[in-house]
Design a protein around this motif. Structure first.
Motif, PDB file in Angstrom:
ATOM      1  N   ILE A  95      51.060  53.041  59.690  1.00  0.00           N
ATOM      2  CA  ILE A  95      50.214  54.138  59.213  1.00  0.00           C
ATOM      3  C   ILE A  95      49.343  53.572  58.105  1.00  0.00           C
ATOM      4  N   GLU A  96      48.049  53.680  58.296  1.00  0.00           N
ATOM      5  CA  GLU A  96      47.100  53.115  57.328  1.00  0.00           C
ATOM      6  C   GLU A  96      46.517  54.260  56.507  1.00  0.00           C
ATOM      7  N   THR A  97      46.769  54.233  55.210  1.00  0.00           N
ATOM      8  CA  THR A  97      46.278  55.327  54.354  1.00  0.00           C
ATOM      9  C   THR A  97      44.821  55.145  53.958  1.00  0.00           C
ATOM     10  N   ASN A  98      44.313  53.942  54.099  1.00  0.00           N
ATOM     11  CA  ASN A  98      42.951  53.602  53.686  1.00  0.00           C
ATOM     12  C   ASN A  98      42.732  53.717  52.171  1.00  0.00           C
ATOM     13  N   ALA A  99      43.808  53.704  51.402  1.00  0.00           N
ATOM     14  CA  ALA A  99      43.656  53.738  49.945  1.00  0.00           C
ATOM     15  C   ALA A  99      42.952  52.485  49.438  1.00  0.00           C
ATOM     16  N   PHE A 100      43.043  51.418  50.206  1.00  0.00           N
ATOM     17  CA  PHE A 100      42.396  50.149  49.850  1.00  0.00           C
ATOM     18  C   PHE A 100      41.390  49.836  50.959  1.00  0.00           C
ATOM     19  N   GLY A 101      40.161  49.577  50.572  1.00  0.00           N
ATOM     20  CA  GLY A 101      39.126  49.270  51.570  1.00  0.00           C
ATOM     21  C   GLY A 101      38.125  48.264  51.034  1.00  0.00           C
ATOM     22  N   LEU A 102      36.954  48.289  51.619  1.00  0.00           N
ATOM     23  CA  LEU A 102      35.940  47.264  51.331  1.00  0.00           C
ATOM     24  C   LEU A 102      35.625  47.108  49.836  1.00  0.00           C
ATOM     25  N   ASN A 103      35.350  48.234  49.157  1.00  0.00           N
ATOM     26  CA  ASN A 103      34.930  48.095  47.751  1.00  0.00           C
ATOM     27  C   ASN A 103      36.079  47.634  46.854  1.00  0.00           C
ATOM     28  N   GLU A 104      37.300  48.075  47.187  1.00  0.00           N
ATOM     29  CA  GLU A 104      38.458  47.592  46.413  1.00  0.00           C
ATOM     30  C   GLU A 104      38.623  46.086  46.653  1.00  0.00           C
ATOM     31  N   PHE A 105      38.496  45.681  47.911  1.00  0.00           N
ATOM     32  CA  PHE A 105      38.660  44.256  48.207  1.00  0.00           C
ATOM     33  C   PHE A 105      37.609  43.425  47.457  1.00  0.00           C
ATOM     34  N   MET A 106      36.371  43.919  47.468  1.00  0.00           N
ATOM     35  CA  MET A 106      35.324  43.135  46.804  1.00  0.00           C
ATOM     36  C   MET A 106      35.558  43.057  45.297  1.00  0.00           C
ATOM     37  N   ARG A 107      36.070  44.162  44.714  1.00  0.00           N
ATOM     38  CA  ARG A 107      36.410  44.100  43.272  1.00  0.00           C
ATOM     39  C   ARG A 107      37.533  43.091  43.052  1.00  0.00           C
ATOM     40  N   TRP A 108      38.501  43.100  43.972  1.00  0.00           N
ATOM     41  CA  TRP A 108      39.641  42.174  43.831  1.00  0.00           C
ATOM     42  C   TRP A 108      39.165  40.724  43.916  1.00  0.00           C
ATOM     43  N   THR A 109      38.211  40.443  44.840  1.00  0.00           N
ATOM     44  CA  THR A 109      37.747  39.049  44.957  1.00  0.00           C
ATOM     45  C   THR A 109      37.102  38.573  43.651  1.00  0.00           C
ATOM     46  N   LYS A 110      36.413  39.491  42.975  1.00  0.00           N
ATOM     47  CA  LYS A 110      35.774  39.104  41.697  1.00  0.00           C
ATOM     48  C   LYS A 110      36.849  38.743  40.669  1.00  0.00           C
ATOM     49  N   VAL A 111      37.879  39.577  40.580  1.00  0.00           N
ATOM     50  CA  VAL A 111      38.930  39.311  39.590  1.00  0.00           C
ATOM     51  C   VAL A 111      39.703  38.037  39.955  1.00  0.00           C
ATOM     52  N   ALA A 112      39.903  37.849  41.257  1.00  0.00           N
ATOM     53  CA  ALA A 112      40.669  36.668  41.699  1.00  0.00           C
ATOM     54  C   ALA A 112      39.819  35.395  41.646  1.00  0.00           C
ATOM     55  N   GLY A 113      38.482  35.570  41.599  1.00  0.00           N
ATOM     56  CA  GLY A 113      37.590  34.397  41.573  1.00  0.00           C
ATOM     57  C   GLY A 113      37.518  33.700  42.921  1.00  0.00           C
ATOM     58  N   VAL A 114      37.487  34.494  44.017  1.00  0.00           N
ATOM     59  CA  VAL A 114      37.409  33.911  45.357  1.00  0.00           C
ATOM     60  C   VAL A 114      36.188  34.442  46.098  1.00  0.00           C
ATOM     61  N   GLU A 115      35.807  33.709  47.136  1.00  0.00           N
ATOM     62  CA  GLU A 115      34.668  34.131  47.956  1.00  0.00           C
ATOM     63  C   GLU A 115      35.186  34.965  49.142  1.00  0.00           C
TER      64      GLU A 115
END
Ligand code: AHR
Length: 497
Positions: A95-115
């Motif tokens: 069951i996918e709640t969709n609480a995490f999606g594209l914009n969350e992932f992109m914010r996470w990549t910035k904090v993690a320092g990854v492409e």
């Protein structure tokens, strides 16, 4: 073995040290994302996991799948969280709640320092959704979809450069599975449309899900006949596991990856010749790892009977042996740095992962974390074309293979050589002698070994540092020659400066 800085394969592409976050098991939920966790930031990103991701040295992260992406509607994962729909994900019976999606992932990549490396759904969807997703993600402002992104809190365009045109479309298990002909045409149409928006995107066409696929080779040829001029990469996926206690074959499995790479390169170059093209297609090895897939497929520790949120799927407890194999797979990818210019270890957290977590509890490094982290940290500059004269080992699955798997890199700026060597022999040590005379008076700066009398030892929540690399006890450099005793089933790293 001899190493000389004059003989270069290619620069080390930092993108070889990529990883993969899929909506699978607990990779996202209670993996990278767990609001309320003691270390979580205001976005719900686990700080303990972020620290380990940085230590691992991951450079790119592929998202959101995997098999998951072939049934995914990216629109479900954007906008106010309370309005996002809950859906069934048939790929992993969750069951996918969709609480995490594209914009969350992109914010996470910035904090993690990854492409980011974004995969799009070409299973149940197609061209229209692809260009809408591109407009939403990458267009600055002033159109319906770019303004929607801004309304969703992402003021700046994400400017995602790397895009996968679907996932494993050769696999009968894939939602929307196609023939090579059908996929080749769809991928071409999609790529052409995407390039009308941005001609400089880097696009990856699906290659084979494994070298053992019955369509392997023919799939790449047909897909590339269609897509050759509109994509930059063809993908390759490979997972290996210890089967029936055959240590020698498992330790030699990078020989299969090596043949896989050679054969995809040969096929791509053949199509290039056929099309009279000067362009070169590279490989994005965007899923690779040790994975106990047979257990998953046979139902032990496999997919849940009932639909649940973020179940424990494929939470492998990696052993010493698995770590040595992962080190060897990474050596093989690096050795092909002239054609493998991107790769993603699958996956990052909890599911088939380097990092494990407990909900509300700690995060720890699995055994396979260590060869990856050391290689990502020290393999810099250029990959060297080393010369190796080694005895061979006969294995039941891969035939005769050199007993050593090795690669060397040279960072000219730092004046540093990094040599990575795996002894594939399950029970015999190997004496290594390496000529380094071309590097003048290079001295040993560090030497590590990952090996253990107990090849089944693993890191756990209660003993997170049971398996770690240790200082090499048996190495010296004299008169430009490095000599070392390599333990059976061992991963070894030598740094010289
Ligand atoms: O990484 C796990 C799965 O393996 C991916 O979802 C799929 O692409 C592959 O078969």
């Amino acid at each position: 073995m001899s190493i000389d800085p004059a003989f270069v394969v290619a620069p080390v592409s930092r993108r070889i040290f990529g990883s993969f976050v899929e909506h699978m098991g607990r990779c996202v939920y209670t993996g990278i994302y767990e609001p309320g966790h003691p270390t979580a930031d205001e976005d719900g990103f686990r700080g303990d996991v972020l620290d380990l991701v940085r230590e691992l040295g991951v450079t790119t992260v592929r998202y959101p799948g995997g098999n998951f992406v072939s049934g995914y509607k990216w629109e479900d994962g954007v906008g106010p969280v309370e309005q996002r729909p809950t859906r069934l994900d048939p790929a992993w019976r969750t069951i996918e709640t969709n609480a995490f999606g594209l914009n969350e992932f992109m914010r996470w990549t910035k904090v993690a320092g990854v492409e980011p490396m974004m995969a799009m759904n070409l299973g149940t969807r197609g061209l229209q959704e692809a260009i809408e997703l591109l407009e939403y993600a990458n267009y600055p402002a002033g159109t319906a979809l770019s303004d929607l992104r801004i309304e969703h809190g992402a003021e700046q365009p994400h400017d995602i450069r790397m895009w996968c045109l679907g996932n494993e479309m050769d696999g009968p298990w894939q939602l929307g599975h196609m023939t090579a002909e059908e996929y080749g045409r769809l991928a071409t149409r999609t790529a052409l449309a995407m390039r009308q928006f941005d001609k400089d995107l880097e696009l990856v066409a699906c290659g084979s899900s494994s070298r053992a696929m019955p369509t392997f080779g023919a799939w790449e040829a047909t897909v590339l006949e269609h897509t050759y001029e509109v994509v930059d990469y063809v993908s390759a996926h490979a997972y290996y596991q210890l089967l029936d206690g055959d240590h020698a074959s498992f330790l030699a499995c990078s020989a299969d990856m090596d043949r896989f790479i050679h054969q995809v390169v040969a096929t791509a170059d053949h199509i290039g010749a056929k099309l009279s093209s000067d362009k070169r297609i590279n490989i994005s090895f965007d899923e690779w790892n040790v994975w106990y897939l047979r257990e998953l497929q046979s139902g032990q520790g496999g997919l849940p009977e009932d639909w649940t949120e973020a179940p424990r799927t494929s939470e492998e407890a990696y052993t010493v042996l698995d770590a040595v194999v992962v080190g060897s797979l990474l050596i093989t990818l690096l050795r092909h740095a002239d054609r493998v210019t991107a790769a993603s270890q699958a996956q990052l957290v909890n599911t088939i992962s380097s990092i494990r977590t407990e909900p509300g509890g700690p995060a720890w490094r699995q055994s396979i974390f260590h060869p990856f982290a050391q290689t990502a940290r020290h393999a810099k500059g250029t990959v060297l074309d080393l010369r190796l004269d080694a005895p061979t080992l006969t294995t039941a699955t891969y035939g005769e293979v050199p007993v050593l798997d090795s690669v060397a890199t040279y960072d000219a700026e730092e004046g540093r050589v990094a040599l990575f060597v795996v002894n594939r022999h399950p029970s015999e040590p190997v004496s290594l002698s390496t000529s380094l005379r071309a590097f003048g008076d290079a001295a040993l700066a560090e030497a590590l070994v990952l090996a253990d009398d107990d090849l089944t030892a693993a890191n756990t929540e209660s003993d997170p540092d049971r398996v770690v690399p240790r200082a090499h006890g048996d190495v010296k450099v004299d008169d430009g020659v490095l000599t070392a005793e390599l333990a059976p089933a061992s991963w070894n790293m030598f740094l010289l400066q």
